[in-house]
Design an enzyme around this catalytic site. Sequence first.
Site, PDB file in Angstrom:
ATOM      1  N   GLY A   1       0.810  -1.159   0.158  1.00 20.35           N
ATOM      2  CA  GLY A   1       0.063  -0.008  -0.009  1.00 20.35           C
ATOM      3  C   GLY A   1       0.720   1.352   0.240  1.00 20.35           C
ATOM      4  N   ASN A   2       0.298   2.413   0.193  1.00 17.83           N
ATOM      5  CA  ASN A   2       0.925   3.564   0.473  1.00 17.83           C
ATOM      6  C   ASN A   2       0.459   4.754   1.379  1.00 17.83           C
ATOM      7  OD1 ASN A   2      -1.013   5.399  -0.865  1.00 17.83           O
ATOM      8  ND2 ASN A   2      -0.812   3.732  -2.574  1.00 17.83           N
ATOM      9  N   ARG A   3       1.155   5.653   1.593  1.00 15.20           N
ATOM     10  CA  ARG A   3       0.595   6.437   2.847  1.00 15.20           C
ATOM     11  C   ARG A   3      -0.554   7.505   2.319  1.00 15.20           C
ATOM     12  NH1 ARG A   3       5.747   8.871   4.483  1.00 15.20           N
ATOM     13  NH2 ARG A   3       4.527  10.223   5.799  1.00 15.20           N
ATOM     14  N   SER A   4      -0.944   7.435   1.221  1.00 12.06           N
ATOM     15  CA  SER A   4      -1.943   8.370   1.016  1.00 12.06           C
ATOM     16  C   SER A   4      -3.346   8.360   2.082  1.00 12.06           C
ATOM     17  CB  SER A   4      -2.704   8.222  -0.366  1.00 12.06           C
ATOM     18  OG  SER A   4      -3.553   9.186  -0.639  1.00 12.06           O
TER      19      SER A   4
ATOM     20  N   ALA B   1      -3.630   7.726  -4.885  1.00 13.99           N
ATOM     21  CA  ALA B   1      -2.297   7.360  -5.257  1.00 13.99           C
ATOM     22  C   ALA B   1      -2.480   5.927  -5.503  1.00 13.99           C
ATOM     23  CB  ALA B   1      -1.619   7.583  -3.789  1.00 13.99           C
TER      24      ALA B   1
END
Length: 392
Positions: A201-204, A268
């Site tokens: 995943g990502n930090r958005s 994102a």
Amino acid sequence: MTVVVGITGGIAAYKAVGVVRGLVLHGHDVHVVATEAALRFVGRPTLEAISRNTVHTDLYDGVAEVRHVALGQRADLIVVAPATAHTIASLAAGLAGDLLGTTVLASRAPLVVAPAMHTEMWTHASTVANVATLRSRGVVVVGPASGQLTGDDTGQGRMAEADEIIAHALAAAGPKDLRGRRFVVSAGGTREPIDPVRFIGNRSSGRQGVALASAAAERGASVVLVAAHLDVEVPSTVTLVEVQTAAELHSAMVEHAGQADTVIMAAAVADFRPAEVAEAKIKKTVETTGLVLELERTPDVLAGLSEHRRPGQRIIGFAAETERDDEAMLRVAGEKARRKGVDLLVVNRVGWNEGFGATTNSVIMVDGDGSVVSRAEGDKVSVAHRILDLLR
Ligand code: CTP
């Protein structure tokens, strides 16, 4: 905008502090009119500190300045939160026995009420008829939500959350320069499964995308929000479509872009996903020293949407860049704008401590050739409005 927040005597009055605070943080001049009963639930000093103005209660204060009507005449918006069953009945009947009643009657500004009461009171025929009367006059009724009430009981009657009340209130009062327009906005961060319990995943947080979607709805657009794993609430003024992965986001965007005149890709989206998803949880043994995951490219949703755009459709992308200096960042962004064929690219700097999750943002907007058209800085809601100013 001059906003009057009427607070009446229910336990949810403590949540009205959040409404006042939010409106002040949006830059509005907020004047609280609290009933005596409301002040038994929440203190005057709290409301004065948060609203940065004197709290008004008494019909017989400020008589020389004709305050009983002056506040209403000056208001651009009136929000009553919480609105008790008694207040709703008074408003429906047009009673002017207290300062809130005279203020509302003296005003022609949009009126937004957020009811809060026990389920039995909310569903009582009197309240149902009173609410219908208010709605027929164009009053915006926000909530109530279902959930835990003050006692042990649960049901419909909880006051809506402050952010939702604020979104509806600003929508009721704001300029409608996007009326008739159809937006589809993506927000959040996709998650690509590795196995049933893990993902890439990502930090958005989705904050900027949600701010754009709600701001566009406030300004009259009909908005579909394609959302991947948001950390923030979505107001009910937008239609929410929840997705998990880049593939799901891709098909949802393609489907909804078919009816939209403006497409904003603020999500994102993972650029790579595991080439294979393990059926069962990947296990380690004492001998395991590492794990190699093979990743494959995901489709570039934005580039695809802009390649197959409908005639006249506007496509807006975001670019999250880690370049330290503006010149290098704008070079990369310009190249990205051209490669993806967008009409507008919103560029922001991200880093370990910048961008993600923050409530503020600083962005540079470039056109399809990479030329700077505008800059915006501040809380993500204000930044959203500056971006929308370019899309009118
Ligand atoms: N985007 C997309 N599909 C992807 C990846 C990104 O639609 N698979 C969109 C994002 O929503 C954003 C824009 O493309 O609007 C730019 O995203 P960004 O991550 O900055 O660019 P990338 O294309 O991923 O390029 P790079 O990672 O090489 O900078």
